[in-house]
Design an enzyme around this catalytic site. Sequence first.
Site, short mmCIF file in Angstrom:
data_model
loop_
_atom_site.label_atom_id
_atom_site.label_comp_id
_atom_site.label_asym_id
_atom_site.label_seq_id
_atom_site.Cartn_x
_atom_site.Cartn_y
_atom_site.Cartn_z
CE1 TYR A 374 -4.35 1.42 0.46
CE2 TYR A 374 -3.02 3.16 1.42
CZ TYR A 374 -4.22 2.73 0.88
OH TYR A 374 -5.27 3.60 0.76
CD GLU A 409 -4.59 6.91 1.68
OE1 GLU A 409 -4.63 6.03 0.80
OE2 GLU A 409 -4.11 8.05 1.50
CE LYS A 470 -2.77 1.56 -8.86
NZ LYS A 470 -2.49 1.02 -7.54
#
Length: 533
Positions: A374, A409, A470
């Site tokens: 991430y 996040e 992606k």
Amino acid sequence: MIHRTNASVTPAAVAFAVTAAAAPGDLPRTPREPRLAARGHLTPLHHRALGHAWDGWTLALEEHPDGAARAHTGRVSVLLAGELHNRAELARATGLGTGAGTGTGVGTGTGTGPYEGGDAELLAHAYARYGEHVLRMLNGRYALLLCDGPLLLAATDHAGGVPLYLHRTGAAVRLATEAKALLHPGDHTGTPPAGLLPVRGSQEVRQVPAGTAAVLHLETGAARTFTTWTPSPARHLPTPDQAVTRTREALERAVRTRLPAAGTPTAVLSGGIDSSTVAALAAGAGHGLETVSMGTDLGDEFAAARLVADHLGARHPGLRHTEITLTTGELLAELPWAVWAAEVTDPDIIEYLLPLVALYRRLDGPPRRILTGYGADIPLGGMHRHARHLPELDDLVAHDMAHFDGLNEMSPTLAAIAGHWTTHPYWDRDVLDTLLPLEAGLKHRDGIDKWVLRRAAADVLPAETVRRPKLGVHEGSGTTSALDRLFLAHGTAPDRVRQARRQALDALYDTLVAGPAHPDDIPLDDFLKGLPA
């Protein structure tokens, strides 16, 4: 559920809720058990020292030696939730040893061998040498409270990786790693210090910004903030080969420092370049590895992830790979849990985090150390692969780095609600300091997005993975489609879906975070029906 038997190493504390004051008489008489989403072992904290006193709670995912998250040396007291990643450098600079210990216990460094003390103790020794400026030397994922007599420092890491909230009330300061622990005190009084972020649901509670320390004097009330890290606006011009080498070396270090001292780590694997690189470097470190992938009945990336898992398994026998499939209903039922854990209402952020929360909550058994891919998109501009010109791409990267703060996040609570610890190598401070300053032509080159990362991982991944375009985890898992269908099914007009999502997330936050409800109390369909059209 996936069950696991081997032990995992997690930080000595992942959360805390503490009240600090100059004198014990200024503390609440009976510290209540905090309202936290993180799940683990709660330990009461009652500390008295010269010039300050603490009462509250710490939370660990596993049993650790009593006091492992704390250190006390004379006037100085330290409480740390999370972990440091540059222990070796700090230990050497402080004269305590090589710093190669596990960082999960409390001990004393010898000055010659590996430092075996806890991170809080190491920080206390480093503070004695460098003062508050030691916070500019830390590479880690943490929220910390440090008192030097009546002087209180409250800080989070360079990325705000462990959120930290603060409420100043009378002669005391209340601090917690989750806002919900401070939003129900019964007495919202006091003026918040300047320079902190507002928090929905309160006029007084504030969030400490990423890369920032709040400094408060518990006796005089004086307050200030100072910056410990900021994204570099400068851009460097290494050769392509130099950029590839630096990227690989920084990522290898970041992954290596995040591996457990015992047990097998877990890696989230989508089959994209970000997660696959982390998995490959973790597998190559020789600690063993379990990889997990998640999909829904609307979409999955199982084939791409399986390709990488098979490739790594052939090189590193013993690697285990597991696929988890959720129905759309099961995924959407996680929406209250995502808001409960993240404590934000941004529709895009919740869309990214929803499949991860759903995955973490299906990893049963003992606490895990979970590595993720991430965050790579932000410093590498991966979300802007359609930018036409390099200046535009660089402006977009700079904008994203300037606006990530407060979005939570990287919050450990996202996995700690299931009793696990996540760690994100791409947001290691040294990795960011390597990737972010690269000129845009090394991030998008020859029509290839994240070019430098793809080149850096080319020798450890299948060629098909290195070339794969992606695809965000929310896209590959069908999360975007699932959320759109949810609101359309409730009669929302297509052009109002985004507005309806924001309204629903605001209401969930007000009910779960600012309000007293628990995710188990929220039947999502009934909740959405109760919202204004």
